[in-house]
Design an enzyme around this catalytic site. Structure first.
Site, short mmCIF file in Angstrom:
data_model
loop_
_atom_site.label_atom_id
_atom_site.label_comp_id
_atom_site.label_asym_id
_atom_site.label_seq_id
_atom_site.Cartn_x
_atom_site.Cartn_y
_atom_site.Cartn_z
N GLU A 15 -26.32 -9.38 26.96
CA GLU A 15 -25.58 -8.30 26.31
C GLU A 15 -25.94 -6.97 26.97
O GLU A 15 -27.09 -6.74 27.35
CB GLU A 15 -25.93 -8.25 24.82
CG GLU A 15 -25.50 -7.03 24.06
CD GLU A 15 -24.00 -6.80 24.06
OE1 GLU A 15 -23.60 -5.62 24.20
OE2 GLU A 15 -23.25 -7.78 23.93
N GLN A 22 -18.81 -9.23 13.29
CA GLN A 22 -17.38 -9.44 13.09
C GLN A 22 -16.96 -8.86 11.75
O GLN A 22 -17.56 -9.15 10.71
CB GLN A 22 -17.05 -10.94 13.14
CG GLN A 22 -17.11 -11.54 14.52
CD GLN A 22 -15.88 -11.23 15.36
OE1 GLN A 22 -14.99 -10.50 14.93
NE2 GLN A 22 -15.82 -11.78 16.55
N TYR A 76 -21.95 -11.67 26.52
CA TYR A 76 -21.52 -10.61 25.59
C TYR A 76 -21.94 -11.01 24.18
O TYR A 76 -21.16 -10.98 23.23
CB TYR A 76 -20.01 -10.39 25.67
CG TYR A 76 -19.48 -10.25 27.08
CD1 TYR A 76 -19.48 -9.02 27.73
CD2 TYR A 76 -19.01 -11.36 27.78
CE1 TYR A 76 -19.02 -8.90 29.04
CE2 TYR A 76 -18.53 -11.25 29.08
CZ TYR A 76 -18.54 -10.02 29.71
OH TYR A 76 -18.08 -9.90 30.98
N ASP A 79 -17.54 -14.10 24.99
CA ASP A 79 -16.76 -13.35 23.99
C ASP A 79 -16.76 -11.88 24.40
O ASP A 79 -17.42 -11.04 23.78
CB ASP A 79 -17.38 -13.54 22.61
CG ASP A 79 -16.54 -12.90 21.50
OD1 ASP A 79 -15.43 -12.40 21.80
OD2 ASP A 79 -17.00 -12.89 20.34
N CYS A 116 0.83 -1.20 0.00
CA CYS A 116 0.00 0.00 0.00
C CYS A 116 0.87 1.25 0.00
O CYS A 116 1.83 1.35 0.78
CB CYS A 116 -0.93 0.00 1.21
SG CYS A 116 -1.99 1.46 1.31
N CYS A 149 -0.48 5.91 7.25
CA CYS A 149 -1.79 5.46 7.69
C CYS A 149 -1.63 4.61 8.95
O CYS A 149 -0.63 3.92 9.14
CB CYS A 149 -2.45 4.64 6.58
SG CYS A 149 -4.02 3.90 7.04
N CYS A 193 -2.86 -1.57 9.05
CA CYS A 193 -1.98 -2.53 8.36
C CYS A 193 -0.51 -2.26 8.65
O CYS A 193 0.32 -2.20 7.73
CB CYS A 193 -2.21 -2.48 6.86
SG CYS A 193 -3.92 -2.73 6.36
N CYS A 227 -10.46 -11.22 22.02
CA CYS A 227 -9.72 -10.37 21.08
C CYS A 227 -8.53 -9.72 21.78
O CYS A 227 -7.85 -8.89 21.18
CB CYS A 227 -10.63 -9.31 20.48
SG CYS A 227 -11.38 -8.20 21.69
N CYS A 279 -7.55 1.75 -0.73
CA CYS A 279 -7.42 0.99 0.52
C CYS A 279 -7.59 -0.49 0.22
O CYS A 279 -8.52 -0.89 -0.49
CB CYS A 279 -8.45 1.45 1.54
SG CYS A 279 -8.33 0.59 3.12
#
Length: 481
Positions: free
Chosen positions: A363, A313, A342, A412, A83, A89, A92, A439, A184
């Site tokens: 939730e 997701q 969650y 999660d 890129c 940026c 990535c 995550c 992008c």
């Protein structure tokens, strides 16, 4: 008046970058301790194996921080960034590292967190599950439309008057500077074309963009969502001024230019920040949602409605693999009561519901619970119950008495992990199995350390959801001792 003493910056010449640490920074190990090396905006980035000159930017009691000023020798694990915006940026940031090496660093991060923070006995950790594809994998991007364009060194040094408007991404560490994006590699077509069309329209029609300091201007953000399985496209514009004539002309232009847009929306947000969860979304054309599907071996595909505020997701293809592993490790036979903590818009809850007796999803966000109930209805799933509220307040003995104690818990949580009170309640509920999807393996490791009182870690599967970044998902199966 005291004279300010300017210290000469501390520098280290020709040091070898050892490895990657948390949050994507690199590390150098010296006799004086660890040095965390960051990648400054506009630089080529450092990689493990590089031979570099460092400038120390901060000295702490247990470590130092630095930036690389010169690279003498390039690492063999490097790759050519694909890129043109790499280095400026904020996304990535690992493009300059070969993908196979990225996977190795992420796998090691999971190992380090679970062993050093969790201090639990682990089985052999499975090899990380690679992502495919590694480009154009995101289904949602949010672009900032603002006055305050990031200027190159050449532009800064010119005497010419430069237009400050830009449609793009924030530069890391600068809330008021936006980098205009030409192409992008994160989101598939027609994302780039839509963003470029908005950018061209802004300049052709003299639209004002939002000034993040003065809080003036019209157009604030452009949000594009694309569904990988149905090819449906959602565009949502966020504006700061109530000007129907200008807004309708822009929306009409987008509708005419891109007939593939199936959901066209706008938000009037006069606050001083761009958060819109508390704002009304107006559906201007098309449906107020797009749909994503997940194939099922034991039934028709699951359909999920995704609204402008819905969480889904962002890597839908890899999310399907993540959910399949989660369901497999839940070990469902059709007789189990499952709690999905969650639950968000109920994606995991609905994905496992056909193999469970009952699923209870919990939730915090009420709008997400409303989406989950709609998704259950759309798919004809009747054995789910969704409850909105703070997890710490909901998971009580009374809640267990009302809904029944779970045989399986799937959790999660967000990056902060589970509150300790929630973790303690899980120990008290004593399900046979807990499948913990995370995550953030640092907070997951912390929570596993508490759950170790009643559970052993039986399986661990890292999953790469975000190629060319340092982020990694991880699934852990806990079995009652």
């Amino acid at each position: 008046m005291r004279r300010r003493i300017h210290k000469t910056p501390e520098r280290l010449a020709s040091v070898r970058i050892d490895a990657v640490a948390a949050e994507g920074k690199c590390i150098v190990r010296t006799d004086e301790g660890v040095i965390f090396v960051d990648n400054p905006t506009g630089g080529p980035g450092v990689a493990p194996g590089d031979l570099v000159d460092l400038r120390i930017t901060n000295r702490k009691k247990q470590y130092r921080e630095a930036v690389a000023e010169h690279i003498h020798e390039w690492s063999p694990v490097r790759a050519e960034p694909f890129c043109e915006h790499f280095g400026t940026c904020g996304g990535c940031k690992w493009q300059h590292i070969q993908y196979s090496e990225q996977l190795g660093f992420k796998h090691q991060q999971v190992v380090d967190h679970l062993t050093r923070i969790g201090k639990v006995t682990l089985p052999e950790i499975r090899p990380i599950l690679p992502a495919h594809p590694t480009q154009y994998y995101r289904n949602k991007l949010e672009f900032t439309c603002a006055e305050g364009r990031w200027l190159t060194t050449r532009e800064v040094n010119t005497d010419q008057l430069i237009d400050q408007r830009a449609v793009g991404f924030h530069v890391p560490g600068r809330f008021d500077k936006v980098l205009p994006i030409h192409h992008c590699y994160l989101q598939p077509d027609p994302s780039n074309a839509i963003r470029q069309a908005v950018n061209d329209y802004v300049f052709a029609h003299g639209l004002t963009l939002y000034n993040l300091k003065a809080h003036t201007g019209f157009l604030r953000t452009l949000i594009i969502r694309t569904a990988a399985t149905t090819q449906q496209v959602m565009v949502t514009l966020q504006v700061a001024q109530d000007n129907p004539e200008i807004l309708n002309e822009l929306l009409t232009y987008l509708q005419t230019t891109f007939p593939q847009i199936t959901s066209l929306n706008y938000i009037l947000n006069t606050k001083k920040n761009d958060s819109y969860q508390d704002q009304e979304v107006i559906n201007w054309a098309g449906k107020p949602y797009i749909e994503e599907q997940m194939d099922e071996a034991d039934g028709p595909p699951l359909t999920f409605r995704i609204g402008p505020k819905s969480f889904y997701q962002t890597n839908a293809q890899q999310a399907h693999n993540l959910y399949k592993i989660t369901r497999e490790w839940a070990g469902l036979t059709g007789r189990e009561r499952v709690y999905d903590l969650y639950t968000g818009t109920g994606t995991i809850a609905l994905f496992v519901a056909r193999r469970a007796k009952q699923v209870v999803g919990v939730e915090y966000v009420e709008a997400s619970v409303a989406d989950a109930r709609i998704n259950a209805q759309v798919n004809g799933i009747t054995n789910t119950t969704f409850v909105a509220g703070d997890m710490r307040d909901i998971l009580t003995d009374g809640f267990f008495d009302q809904h029944g104690r779970p045989e399986v818990v799937i959790t999660d949580p967000p990056r902060a992990g589970m509150d300790e009170a929630v973790t303690r309640q899980l120990l008290k509920a004593s399900p046979e199995r807990i499948v913990y999807v995370s995550c953030n393996t640092a907070t997951q490791a912390r929570d596993l350390g508490i759950l170790d009182e009643g559970y052993r870690v039986a399986n661990v599967q890292p999953v790469d959801m975000f190629p060319h970044t340092h982020h990694v998902e991880n699934i852990a199966l806990l079995v009652k001792r």
